[in-house]
Design a protein around this motif. Structure first.
Motif, short mmCIF file in Angstrom:
data_model
loop_
_atom_site.label_atom_id
_atom_site.label_comp_id
_atom_site.label_asym_id
_atom_site.label_seq_id
_atom_site.Cartn_x
_atom_site.Cartn_y
_atom_site.Cartn_z
N ASN A 315 0.84 -1.20 0.00
CA ASN A 315 0.00 0.00 0.00
C ASN A 315 0.88 1.25 0.00
O ASN A 315 1.85 1.34 0.76
N LEU A 316 0.54 2.19 -0.85
CA LEU A 316 1.23 3.47 -0.92
C LEU A 316 0.19 4.58 -0.84
O LEU A 316 -0.82 4.54 -1.54
N ASP A 349 -7.29 4.93 -5.45
CA ASP A 349 -8.46 5.70 -4.98
C ASP A 349 -8.03 7.10 -4.59
O ASP A 349 -6.95 7.31 -4.00
N LEU A 350 -8.89 8.07 -4.88
CA LEU A 350 -8.68 9.46 -4.50
C LEU A 350 -9.72 9.86 -3.46
O LEU A 350 -10.92 9.61 -3.65
N THR A 351 -9.28 10.48 -2.38
CA THR A 351 -10.19 10.96 -1.34
C THR A 351 -10.00 12.47 -1.18
O THR A 351 -8.88 12.92 -0.90
N PHE A 352 -11.08 13.22 -1.38
CA PHE A 352 -11.03 14.68 -1.27
C PHE A 352 -11.65 15.12 0.05
O PHE A 352 -12.70 14.62 0.44
N ALA A 360 -4.53 6.92 -2.51
CA ALA A 360 -4.26 5.60 -1.91
C ALA A 360 -4.13 4.56 -3.02
O ALA A 360 -5.01 4.44 -3.88
N ILE A 361 -3.04 3.80 -2.98
CA ILE A 361 -2.75 2.79 -3.99
C ILE A 361 -2.49 1.46 -3.30
O ILE A 361 -1.74 1.39 -2.32
#
Length: 371
Positions: A315-316, A349-352, A360-361
């Motif tokens: 996870n990155l 995934d992108l979290t705003f 998050a990868i």
């Protein structure tokens, strides 16, 4: 209603497992049923018939189970064994076993040379006709029985050759596509060298010249610009020559430098966790693009880069405290990053949020197997 093209049908035929050929063994039900239901055959002859069918099935499965390594000698051996079994069982048990000659002729369809196939096909069918004549059938009946079978053999031979030509055509098309891709890569590489390389060289030269006459207060920044341009020039040349291999270690080091120069506090590990080379290189490129977006668009004061290693997964995450959506929105390399992650069967995934953006990868990874 689904419509299948010729390519769809060919693909399904070519990729069918070997055991699909077992479906054609259904025709053995007739000699088996005839043998078992006979009131004139002794138990011994019925046993001979059943054993003959089992022997045929064993040879048939052996031939098609190893279809990927078929040779002319193997094909001739199989057809010959079918003919011998057909002869013995037709004479000893009943004439329903003459179908073995047809199976032998179908096996011969694997021969690529039509003259050889036609000659040997005629031989095996004449062999079957001779056996029928010996058993008392008329020449007309025997001929009417085996001529349609010969035509079926020719049709199957033609189908095999069509599949072969279709495969050759697909292979040729793939080679042409690969050649076109190689030529396009060569053109792009040359453009990179001629255009981008020249521009970076000019930046290096101008930064060096300005550094000689600039006030001491800006000489350090000009020196940094010169070093970055030189590094970019080296990487462009490596890309052109096909030797560019980014690593997560070098990208983390460069991310720290770029973030500090932009006035953004970097929070990141000194070294990444161990991971396979392909995953390391791909995530390194993703990290570079993400950090570039943070510097250019986020107006952040802090950027946090974290790694988490779970069983079978890496996870990155890259998190900034800048403008929500500022560093990550379509048109800023997000599509390219997503494609790189998906090439590893991973997820991005992108979290705003009001306090910034988190990228998050997650990538599947077995460090023991190196995949």
């Amino acid at each position: 209603m689904t419509k299948w093209s010729t390519d769809d049908v060919m693909h399904r035929w070519q990729t069918s497992p070997w055991w699909v050929a077992l479906g054609f063994l259904v025709y053995l039900a007739y000699p088996l049923a005839t043998t078992l239901a006979s009131h004139t055959l002794s138990i011994d002859l019925k046993l001979v018939g059943v054993l003959g069918i089992l022997a045929f099935v064993a040879i048939y499965v052996w031939y098609y189970r190893t279809a990927g390594v078929q040779t002319p000698s193997k094909t001739l051996l199989t057809a010959g064994l079918f003919a011998v079994l057909g002869t013995v069982l037709t004479i000893l048990v009943n004439d329903t076993y003459a179908c073995y000659f047809v199976y032998g002729g179908v096996v011969l369809a694997a021969l690529k040379d039509f003259k050889q196939f036609a000659l040997l096909g005629m031989v095996i069918l004449l062999w079957g006709t001779s056996v029928a004549l010996v058993l008392g059938d008329s020449l007309g009946d025997a001929t009417l029985t085996f001529i349609p079978f010969f035509l079926i053999m020719v049709m199957i031979w033609g189908m095999y050759r069509y599949i072969e030509m279709h495969n050759n055509l697909l292979q040729s098309q793939n080679q042409v596509q690969q050649l076109a891709k190689s030529q396009e890569r060569l053109r792009i590489a040359q453009d990179l060298h001629d255009v981008l390389g020249q521009s970076l060289s000019a930046i290096v030269l101008r930064a060096e010249l300005l550094g000689r006459v600039a006030p001491p207060s800006v000489q350090e920044e000009l020196h940094r610009i010169e070093l970055l341009a030189r590094q970019a020039l080296v990487e462009v040349r490596q890309v052109v020559q096909g030797h560019y291999e980014p690593t997560m270690v070098s990208e983390l080091r460069q991310a720290r430098t770029i973030l500090e120069q932009a006035g953004i506090r970097p929070v990141l590990p000194e070294r990444p966790p161990d991971m396979p080379v392909l995953i390391d290189q791909t995530l390194a490129l993703v990290l570079r693009e993400a950090v570039t977006n943070v510097v250019r668009h986020s107006r952040a004061t802090q950027c946090v880069i974290r790694f988490e290693q779970e069983p079978g997964q890496i996870n990155l995450s890259i998190e900034d405290d800048g403008i929500a959506g500022g560093s990550m929105h379509p048109g800023q390399g997000i599509g390219g990053m997503r494609q790189r992650v998906e090439s590893l069967r991973g997820q991005m995934d992108l979290t705003f949020a009001t306090g910034g953006v988190t990228l998050a990868i997650s990538v599947p990874c077995d460090t023991q197997k190196g995949v």
